[in-house]
Design an enzyme around this catalytic site. Structure first.
Site, PDB file in Angstrom:
ATOM      1  N   PRO A 252       1.132  -1.176   0.013  1.00 41.89           N
ATOM      2  CA  PRO A 252      -0.175  -0.176  -0.245  1.00 41.89           C
ATOM      3  C   PRO A 252       0.363   1.270   0.354  1.00 41.89           C
ATOM      4  O   PRO A 252       1.795   1.742   1.455  1.00 41.89           O
ATOM      5  CB  PRO A 252      -1.020  -0.012   1.515  1.00 41.89           C
ATOM      6  CG  PRO A 252       0.067  -0.943   2.562  1.00 41.89           C
ATOM      7  CD  PRO A 252       0.716  -1.929   0.980  1.00 41.89           C
ATOM      8  N   ASP A 428       5.733   2.418   2.374  1.00 44.54           N
ATOM      9  CA  ASP A 428       5.034   0.554   1.917  1.00 44.54           C
ATOM     10  C   ASP A 428       3.927   1.911   3.788  1.00 44.54           C
ATOM     11  O   ASP A 428       4.980   0.875   4.801  1.00 44.54           O
ATOM     12  CB  ASP A 428       5.532  -0.454   2.228  1.00 44.54           C
ATOM     13  CG  ASP A 428       5.092  -1.628   2.530  1.00 44.54           C
ATOM     14  OD1 ASP A 428       3.846  -1.512   2.612  1.00 44.54           O
ATOM     15  OD2 ASP A 428       5.122  -2.682   2.230  1.00 44.54           O
ATOM     16  N   HIS A 429       2.899   1.712   3.589  1.00 40.91           N
ATOM     17  CA  HIS A 429       2.213   1.418   4.722  1.00 40.91           C
ATOM     18  C   HIS A 429       2.262   1.070   5.831  1.00 40.91           C
ATOM     19  O   HIS A 429       1.466   0.675   6.647  1.00 40.91           O
ATOM     20  CB  HIS A 429       0.825   2.582   4.192  1.00 40.91           C
ATOM     21  CG  HIS A 429      -0.155   3.242   5.314  1.00 40.91           C
ATOM     22  ND1 HIS A 429       0.455   3.972   6.570  1.00 40.91           N
ATOM     23  CD2 HIS A 429      -0.210   4.977   5.025  1.00 40.91           C
ATOM     24  CE1 HIS A 429       0.194   4.296   7.336  1.00 40.91           C
ATOM     25  NE2 HIS A 429      -0.644   5.633   6.239  1.00 40.91           N
ATOM     26  N   ARG A 430       2.489  -0.507   5.180  1.00 45.69           N
ATOM     27  CA  ARG A 430       2.460  -1.601   6.344  1.00 45.69           C
ATOM     28  C   ARG A 430       3.691  -1.761   7.136  1.00 45.69           C
ATOM     29  O   ARG A 430       3.409  -2.016   8.518  1.00 45.69           O
ATOM     30  CB  ARG A 430       2.574  -3.108   5.703  1.00 45.69           C
ATOM     31  CG  ARG A 430       0.869  -3.062   4.697  1.00 45.69           C
ATOM     32  CD  ARG A 430       1.345  -4.640   3.564  1.00 45.69           C
ATOM     33  NE  ARG A 430       2.603  -4.003   2.948  1.00 45.69           N
ATOM     34  CZ  ARG A 430       3.850  -5.597   2.296  1.00 45.69           C
ATOM     35  NH1 ARG A 430       2.668  -6.665   1.851  1.00 45.69           N
ATOM     36  NH2 ARG A 430       4.633  -5.232   1.770  1.00 45.69           N
TER      37      ARG A 430
END
Length: 457
Positions: A252, A428-430
C-alpha cells in the site's frame, strides 16, 4: 576422434530463468581458448558477456541472436579435441591417456555456466512457529555441462529422436524450421555430415499432415500501413514492468511531498569542488541526497526495513544498500551502493558516478542490482519537479529528487531568490506509519537545507 561438449546458458544471477542471445562473438570453425568471451546475453537485469571454460573449435551455434532461451539450454557446441589427439583408455593404453574432456574438467576450474556457483548473499534465518530457525541455502544447484558424442541422424525417423539428440543445422535454418513448425529432430540432413538444409526443412513442411505454426518475430517490426512499430516485451523492460506491477498491487503506497530551500547545499558544493579531495570527483546533488538518506535512516530505521509476508516478520536491516535508479537504452536499472551508510560524501559521489556510468553503458553486473534496502530516483535531471515513484520490490521506501530551480523564497521575513527543490517519498504503509515517513522526509529536507545539521546526527 572428435570430442564434443555443449555449453549451456548459465544462471548469471540468483533467480534468473531465461536470457536473450544478443550477439555471438564466435562462429563455427573458430578456435577458442579457456575463458574466452563467446557470447553476449541480456538477462532481466543487464547485458552480460559469457566466457567458455574449454579450449577447442566451435562446431555449431545452437541459438540465433534475438532468441530467448531458458537457463541450462545448450547454446554452443565445441570440439575439445579437434586434432584427434585423445586415445581411448582401453586396448592396453596407459591410464594417463585420459580423454581431453576429462583432462579439461580437471584443469579448467568452474567458470560461468560450469560447476557450482557460490553466493555471497546471506539472509537472516526465518523462525518456524516453534521458534527454531529455518535453515537457509548457502549456494545454488550446480549447473551441469552435457557431454555429447559425435552426432548422427537417428536411424528410426518414424518417431522423434531422444531429447539428447541435437540436429545439425545453421541458425537461419533453425529459425526457418521454427517458423514452419517443423521439428528438426524428424528431418534427415542431405548436406555433408548430415547437416540439415533449408530445402530439407521445406520438404518436411510440405509433407507434414498439420498446418505450419507461425511464430512471432524475434525483433521489432514496422507496418507502413498503420505507421506502427511493435517491439517484443523482454529483457530489462519486461522485468521492470513485472516488478512495478507486483509492488503496486502488494504494497500500500503512500507518497508525501516537501519543498526545500537547498541554497546552502549548493553553496557547500561549490566550496567542496575547489578542495583537493573533490578535485577528480563529480559532486552532484544526488550525492548530498544519498548522504542525507543514510544519516536520516539512523533516526527512522523503519524506512530501511522490509515486510516479509512469508515469514510474518518485519526485517530491520543494520546496513544501507542504496539503490540509484538509472535510465539506460535498455530501460530502468537500479544498481546498488553497498554499505552506503559507512561511506563518506566523497566515496558516495565517486561510487554513484561509477555506477551510473556503467549502467548507461549496459555493463552493470547482475549481482550489483540485488538486495537493495532503499532507492533514490533523480527525476530532476529531466527538468521534472516531482513525482510519485513506485517502491522497488524488497524495499519499503523510495525518494524522488526534483529539479533545482531559482524561485522566490521568504528568508528572515524578506523575499529572496533561492535554489529550491521538491522531494517526494513513497513508502509502504504496512511498515512505515505516517509519522515515521513524515519524520524521515523532514530530516532529509533539513539536511539538504542546512548541511551543518549533519553533525547533530
Amino acid at each position: 576422434m572428435p570430442e564434443y561438449k555443449q555449453f549451456p546458458l548459465a544462471d548469471t544471477a540468483e533467480g534468473l530463468t531465461e536470457a536473450e542471445i544478443v550477439e555471438w562473438k564466435v562462429k563455427p570453425g573458430d578456435e577458442v581458448t579457456v575463458n574466452q568471451i563467446v557470447v553476449e546475453i541480456e538477462t532481466a537485469k543487464a547485458a552480460v558477456e559469457l566466457p567458455i571454460p574449454w579450449a577447442g573449435v566451435v562446431t555449431e551455434l545452437l541459438v540465433e541472436p534475438g532468441q530467448t532461451v531458458e537457463v541450462g539450454t545448450p547454446i554452443l557446441t565445441v570440439d575439445v579435441d579437434p586434432h584427434g589427439t585423445a586415445s581411448p583408455s582401453t586396448n592396453g593404453s596407459s591410464p594417463s591417456s585420459a580423454a581431453p574432456s576429462e583432462a579439461a574438467d580437471e584443469e579448467m576450474k568452474p567458470l560461468v555456466g560450469y560447476g557450482s556457483k557460490a553466493t555471497s548473499s546471506k539472509r537472516r534465518p526465518r523462525k518456524r512457529p516453534g521458534g527454531a530457525p529455518q535453515p537457509t541455502a548457502t549456494g545454488t544447484k550446480p549447473t551441469s555441462v552435457q557431454m555429447v558424442k559425435p552426432r548422427q541422424a537417428p536411424d528410426d525417423m518414424s518417431s522423434p529422436a531422444p531429447s539428447a539428440y541435437v540436429p545439425l543445422a545453421k541458425p537461419p535454418v533453425r529459425k526457418f524450421a521454427k517458423d514452419l513448425g517443423v521439428d528438426l529432430r524428424t528431418v534427415t540432413g542431405s548436406a555433408s555430415g548430415g547437416v540439415i538444409t533449408r530445402e530439407d526443412v521445406l520438404r518436411a513442411a510440405e509433407g507434414a499432415t498439420t498446418e505450419p505454426t507461425a511464430t512471432a518475430p524475434t525483433g521489432s517490426s514496422y507496418d507502413p500501413a498503420t505507421r506502427e512499430r511493435r517491439v517484443p516485451i523482454r529483457g530489462v523492460r519486461k522485468a521492470t514492468a513485472q516488478a512495478m506491477v507486483h509492488s503496486a498491487y502488494t504494497a500500500p503506497h503512500v507518497t508525501e511531498f516537501l519543498t526545500v530551500d537547498v541554497t546552502p547545499m549548493m553553496e557547500l558544493r561549490d566550496k567542496l569542488r575547489r578542495t583537493p579531495e573533490f578535485a577528480d570527483v563529480k559532486l552532484t546533488p544526488l550525492a548530498f541526497a544519498a548522504k542525507a538518506v543514510c544519516l536520516a535512516v539512523k533516526r527512522t530505521p523503519d524506512v530501511n526495513a522490509v515486510w516479509d509476508e512469508d515469514a510474518g516478520e518485519i526485517v530491520y536491516k543494520d546496513y544501507v544498500h542504496l539503490g540509484i535508479a538509472a535510465a539506460t537504452p535498455r530501460g530502468l536499472v537500479v544498481p546498488k551502493v553497498r554499505d552506503a551508510d559507512a561511506k563518506s560524501l566523497v566515496e558516495l559521489a565517486r561510487d554513484i558516478g561509477e555506477l551510473t556510468t556503467t549502467a548507461r553503458e549496459g555493463k552493470t553486473p547482475p549481482e550489483d542490482m540485488l538486495n537493495g534496502t532503499f532507492t533514490i530516483t533523480n527525476v530532476g535531471v529531466f527538468g521534472v519537479d516531482t513525482g510519485t515513484p513506485i517502491i522497488n520490490p524488497g524495499e519499503s521506501a523510495i525518494l524522488a529528487l526534483g529539479a533545482i530551480r531559482d524561485m522566490p523564497w521568504v528568508v528572515d521575513g524578506e523575499l529572496a531568490v533561492r535554489k529550491v527543490m521538491q522531494l517526494s517519498l513513497s513508502f509502504d504503509h504496512r511498515v512505515i506509519d505516517g509519522q515515521q515517513g513524515s519524520q524521515f522526509l523532514a530530516d532529509v529536507g533539513a539536511l539538504l537545507a542546512d548541511p551543518a545539521m549533519a553533525i547533530t546526527y
